[in-house]
Motif scaffolding. Structure first.
Motif, PDB file in Angstrom:
ATOM      1  N   THR A  70      -9.646 -78.542  62.947  1.00 53.41           N
ATOM      2  CA  THR A  70     -10.870 -78.115  62.247  1.00 53.41           C
ATOM      3  C   THR A  70     -10.852 -76.624  61.929  1.00 53.41           C
ATOM      4  O   THR A  70     -11.817 -76.090  61.367  1.00 53.41           O
ATOM      5  CB  THR A  70     -12.121 -78.442  63.087  1.00 53.41           C
ATOM      6  OG1 THR A  70     -11.993 -77.841  64.385  1.00 53.41           O
ATOM      7  CG2 THR A  70     -12.288 -79.945  63.249  1.00 53.41           C
ATOM      8  N   GLY A  71      -9.791 -75.949  62.310  1.00 59.13           N
ATOM      9  CA  GLY A  71      -9.662 -74.524  62.052  1.00 59.13           C
ATOM     10  C   GLY A  71      -8.534 -73.968  62.885  1.00 59.13           C
ATOM     11  O   GLY A  71      -7.750 -74.708  63.482  1.00 59.13           O
ATOM     12  N   PHE A  72      -8.461 -72.641  62.940  1.00 60.50           N
ATOM     13  CA  PHE A  72      -7.428 -71.982  63.726  1.00 60.50           C
ATOM     14  C   PHE A  72      -8.061 -71.026  64.727  1.00 60.50           C
ATOM     15  O   PHE A  72      -8.943 -70.232  64.371  1.00 60.50           O
ATOM     16  CB  PHE A  72      -6.468 -71.193  62.829  1.00 60.50           C
ATOM     17  CG  PHE A  72      -5.530 -72.060  62.035  1.00 60.50           C
ATOM     18  CD1 PHE A  72      -4.741 -73.019  62.646  1.00 60.50           C
ATOM     19  CD2 PHE A  72      -5.441 -71.896  60.654  1.00 60.50           C
ATOM     20  CE1 PHE A  72      -3.880 -73.817  61.902  1.00 60.50           C
ATOM     21  CE2 PHE A  72      -4.575 -72.676  59.909  1.00 60.50           C
ATOM     22  CZ  PHE A  72      -3.796 -73.646  60.536  1.00 60.50           C
ATOM     23  N   LEU A  73      -7.620 -71.123  65.977  1.00 62.53           N
ATOM     24  CA  LEU A  73      -7.950 -70.154  67.017  1.00 62.53           C
ATOM     25  C   LEU A  73      -6.783 -69.188  67.134  1.00 62.53           C
ATOM     26  O   LEU A  73      -5.636 -69.605  67.345  1.00 62.53           O
ATOM     27  CB  LEU A  73      -8.163 -70.857  68.360  1.00 62.53           C
ATOM     28  CG  LEU A  73      -9.388 -71.756  68.501  1.00 62.53           C
ATOM     29  CD1 LEU A  73      -9.196 -72.722  69.658  1.00 62.53           C
ATOM     30  CD2 LEU A  73     -10.635 -70.906  68.730  1.00 62.53           C
ATOM     31  N   ARG A  74      -7.050 -67.895  67.015  1.00 64.96           N
ATOM     32  CA  ARG A  74      -5.988 -66.914  67.071  1.00 64.96           C
ATOM     33  C   ARG A  74      -6.405 -65.733  67.953  1.00 64.96           C
ATOM     34  O   ARG A  74      -7.589 -65.406  68.039  1.00 64.96           O
ATOM     35  CB  ARG A  74      -5.643 -66.406  65.667  1.00 64.96           C
ATOM     36  CG  ARG A  74      -4.998 -67.458  64.773  1.00 64.96           C
ATOM     37  CD  ARG A  74      -3.626 -67.867  65.312  1.00 64.96           C
ATOM     38  NE  ARG A  74      -2.952 -68.850  64.482  1.00 64.96           N
ATOM     39  CZ  ARG A  74      -2.992 -70.170  64.671  1.00 64.96           C
ATOM     40  NH1 ARG A  74      -3.716 -70.663  65.675  1.00 64.96           N
ATOM     41  NH2 ARG A  74      -2.325 -70.977  63.897  1.00 64.96           N
ATOM     42  N   PRO A  75      -5.429 -65.079  68.604  1.00 61.26           N
ATOM     43  CA  PRO A  75      -5.772 -63.881  69.388  1.00 61.26           C
ATOM     44  C   PRO A  75      -6.348 -62.796  68.493  1.00 61.26           C
ATOM     45  O   PRO A  75      -6.171 -62.821  67.269  1.00 61.26           O
ATOM     46  CB  PRO A  75      -4.424 -63.465  69.998  1.00 61.26           C
ATOM     47  CG  PRO A  75      -3.386 -64.083  69.124  1.00 61.26           C
ATOM     48  CD  PRO A  75      -3.988 -65.365  68.617  1.00 61.26           C
ATOM     49  N   ALA A  76      -7.019 -61.845  69.116  1.00 59.54           N
ATOM     50  CA  ALA A  76      -7.635 -60.746  68.364  1.00 59.54           C
ATOM     51  C   ALA A  76      -6.552 -59.769  67.931  1.00 59.54           C
ATOM     52  O   ALA A  76      -6.492 -58.614  68.372  1.00 59.54           O
ATOM     53  CB  ALA A  76      -8.692 -60.055  69.217  1.00 59.54           C
ATOM     54  N   MET A 106      -8.499 -80.380  56.960  1.00 62.22           N
ATOM     55  CA  MET A 106      -9.491 -79.885  57.919  1.00 62.22           C
ATOM     56  C   MET A 106     -10.905 -80.270  57.499  1.00 62.22           C
ATOM     57  O   MET A 106     -11.735 -80.643  58.335  1.00 62.22           O
ATOM     58  CB  MET A 106      -9.376 -78.365  58.061  1.00 62.22           C
ATOM     59  CG  MET A 106      -8.139 -77.917  58.804  1.00 62.22           C
ATOM     60  SD  MET A 106      -8.087 -76.115  59.008  1.00 62.22           S
ATOM     61  CE  MET A 106      -6.624 -75.936  60.039  1.00 62.22           C
ATOM     62  N   ALA A 107     -11.192 -80.182  56.197  1.00 64.92           N
ATOM     63  CA  ALA A 107     -12.518 -80.567  55.699  1.00 64.92           C
ATOM     64  C   ALA A 107     -12.783 -82.046  55.970  1.00 64.92           C
ATOM     65  O   ALA A 107     -13.907 -82.436  56.331  1.00 64.92           O
ATOM     66  CB  ALA A 107     -12.630 -80.267  54.212  1.00 64.92           C
ATOM     67  N   GLU A 108     -11.772 -82.885  55.808  1.00 67.45           N
ATOM     68  CA  GLU A 108     -11.914 -84.315  56.106  1.00 67.45           C
ATOM     69  C   GLU A 108     -12.185 -84.535  57.592  1.00 67.45           C
ATOM     70  O   GLU A 108     -13.002 -85.388  57.968  1.00 67.45           O
ATOM     71  CB  GLU A 108     -10.644 -85.056  55.678  1.00 67.45           C
ATOM     72  CG  GLU A 108     -10.469 -85.139  54.160  1.00 67.45           C
ATOM     73  CD  GLU A 108      -9.097 -85.650  53.766  1.00 67.45           C
ATOM     74  OE1 GLU A 108      -8.276 -85.941  54.677  1.00 67.45           O
ATOM     75  OE2 GLU A 108      -8.823 -85.749  52.545  1.00 67.45           O
ATOM     76  N   ASN A 109     -11.527 -83.769  58.454  1.00 64.69           N
ATOM     77  CA  ASN A 109     -11.782 -83.878  59.892  1.00 64.69           C
ATOM     78  C   ASN A 109     -13.204 -83.446  60.236  1.00 64.69           C
ATOM     79  O   ASN A 109     -13.877 -84.067  61.081  1.00 64.69           O
ATOM     80  CB  ASN A 109     -10.785 -83.023  60.674  1.00 64.69           C
ATOM     81  CG  ASN A 109      -9.374 -83.561  60.620  1.00 64.69           C
ATOM     82  OD1 ASN A 109      -9.163 -84.757  60.399  1.00 64.69           O
ATOM     83  ND2 ASN A 109      -8.385 -82.703  60.816  1.00 64.69           N
ATOM     84  N   LEU A 110     -13.675 -82.399  59.576  1.00 62.81           N
ATOM     85  CA  LEU A 110     -15.041 -81.922  59.831  1.00 62.81           C
ATOM     86  C   LEU A 110     -16.073 -82.940  59.377  1.00 62.81           C
ATOM     87  O   LEU A 110     -17.149 -83.056  59.979  1.00 62.81           O
ATOM     88  CB  LEU A 110     -15.261 -80.584  59.120  1.00 62.81           C
ATOM     89  CG  LEU A 110     -14.520 -79.390  59.723  1.00 62.81           C
ATOM     90  CD1 LEU A 110     -14.563 -78.195  58.784  1.00 62.81           C
ATOM     91  CD2 LEU A 110     -15.117 -79.025  61.078  1.00 62.81           C
TER      92      LEU A 110
END
Length: 403
Positions: free
Chosen positions: A351-357, A379-383
């Motif tokens: 649904t997106g990306f988690l990334r370090p700062a 991702m839009a389809e998953n959301l």
């Protein structure tokens, strides 16, 4: 009773009478959540009195119909200053600032003695009794003190952040408040770890949302694009308060990297706050004028979110992160910093990306989505498959209030 800003429409005679304490420096996620909660309580037939130390100009249109607004102050400029209750146009004298700083240093507890003093000198408190008091601000705020001075058999308060500091109000939590609602698992874990004596009073209560309203409002017309705007530009949007914890300085540096790596983008930020001047200076210095744009606060950010290709939030910490959830509701893939609150919301790569700062890591994720529209569609389809009904359970609050 204090100053009544709008007249109430009272429900049935047996309705629960509830005082809700809160303040609103700007229109942010917390303000949206607060007035959504008031709407839900009104639908349950409650008689709501909203108690605030602020003028209500900035959030006037958010106040549900039938809610009485009472503005609280204190009986002298000195007590208003100590309780951060100064009104528009009132500035503390230099010696007042020195005294408050001295109290801070000597007590080791931010504003504790100041709040104690101001609390004994409050004016305009609504007349009781009430069936309950809800302090929506929660931590180290004069609102907690105000809530303790309103007559009611039960009181609840809120924790909206993982950076929990109750140094100014801890004793009030122990003495007066029966329930502490945490807006995420992250906030609840942080509260229990730092203040174990409060752990048994805490309950998790997700921030209330109105999925249908958000989607309807996203269809509203917005200002037309300026003439000459490139229709192929990759659109990035952020909606947040311009404050330190949102870490928008990192976003600006990410934007500079995107430009240097050849991405044709427009990054729009909707919101206001104390960091505006510093951010604009940084934007100009890095040559990002026209690419990274501070649009200011808007009453309806959802059409701008809806037309974006992705949503980005580079916060240092959050209690929940309401605007990230709103972007998800609108089917917008998100790129966010890898912090506990966002881990509760984002499935990395789905649904997106988690990334370090980190500038390069965030820029890599954004460029990946920009260059691979099929990944954005996935991702839009998953959301679109997310069950939002399960994330709007208000039963912990209703049970506490006996509704």
């Amino acid at each position: 009773m204090g100053e009544v800003v709008n007249k109430p429409t009272y429900p049935a005679e047996q309705a629960k009478r509830i005082a809700v304490c809160g303040h609103h420096e700007a229109r942010g996620g917390a303000e949206v959540a607060l007035f959504r909660m008031l709407t839900l309580l009104r639908r349950r037939g409650c008689d709501i009195v909203f108690v605030t130390k602020n003028n209500t100009d900035v959030i006037e249109d958010l106040i549900p119909e039938g809610v009485t607004v009472v503005r609280v102050s204190a009986d002298s400029r000195w007590s208003r200053f100590l309780g951060t209750l100064l009104g528009k146009g009132e500035r503390p004298r230099w010696w007042m600032r020195v005294v408050r700083k001295t109290l801070h240093v000597l007590s080791g507890k931010r504003h504790y003695w100041a709040f104690e003093y101001a609390g004994r000198h409050l004016t305009g408190l609504p007349k009781g009794p009430f069936d309950a008091v809800l302090d929506f601000e929660g931590y180290s705020c004069i609102d907690t003190v105000i809530g303790s001075r309103i007559s009611a058999p039960i009181r609840a308060t809120w924790i909206h952040t993982e950076e929990v500091d109750l140094s100014a109000t801890y004793s009030y939590f122990l003495r007066y408040y029966d329930r502490i609602f945490c807006v995420s698992q992250t906030a609840q874990v942080a509260l229990s770890a730092r203040y174990p004596r409060l752990a048994d009073r805490s309950r998790m209560l997700f921030t209330p949302i109105d999925v249908d309203l958000i989607r309807r409002r996203s269809m509203a017309d917005v200002s037309p694009e300026p003439q000459g705007t490139d229709p192929s530009v990759f659109r990035i949007v952020t909606v947040c308060r311009l404050s330190q914890e949102k870490n928008l300085e990192l976003s600006v540096h990410v934007a500079a990297t995107l430009r240097d790596r050849g991405l044709n983008f427009l990054w729009e930020v909707f919101g206001e706050g104390v960091e505006r001047t510093g951010l604009q200076t940084l934007i100009d210095r890095l040559g990002l004028t026209g690419r990274f744009v501070l649009r200011g606060a808007v009453s309806n950010p959802y059409p701008y979110m809806k037309r974006a290709d992705i949503y980005v939030q580079t916060s240092k910490h959050e209690g929940f992160g309401l605007t990230v959830q709103e972007a998800k509701i609108l089917g917008i893939p998100v790129v966010v910093t890898d912090i506990p609150a966002f881990r509760e919301q984002i499935v990395d790569g789905q649904t997106g990306f988690l990334r370090p700062a980190d500038v390069e890591a965030l820029a890599d994720a954004i460029i990946r989505l920009a260059r691979h529209p099929e990944e954005r569609r996935r991702m839009a389809e998953n959301l679109a498959k997310v069950d939002w009904d399960g994330q709007q359970d208000m039963s912990p609050l209703y049970e506490f209030l006996g509704l």
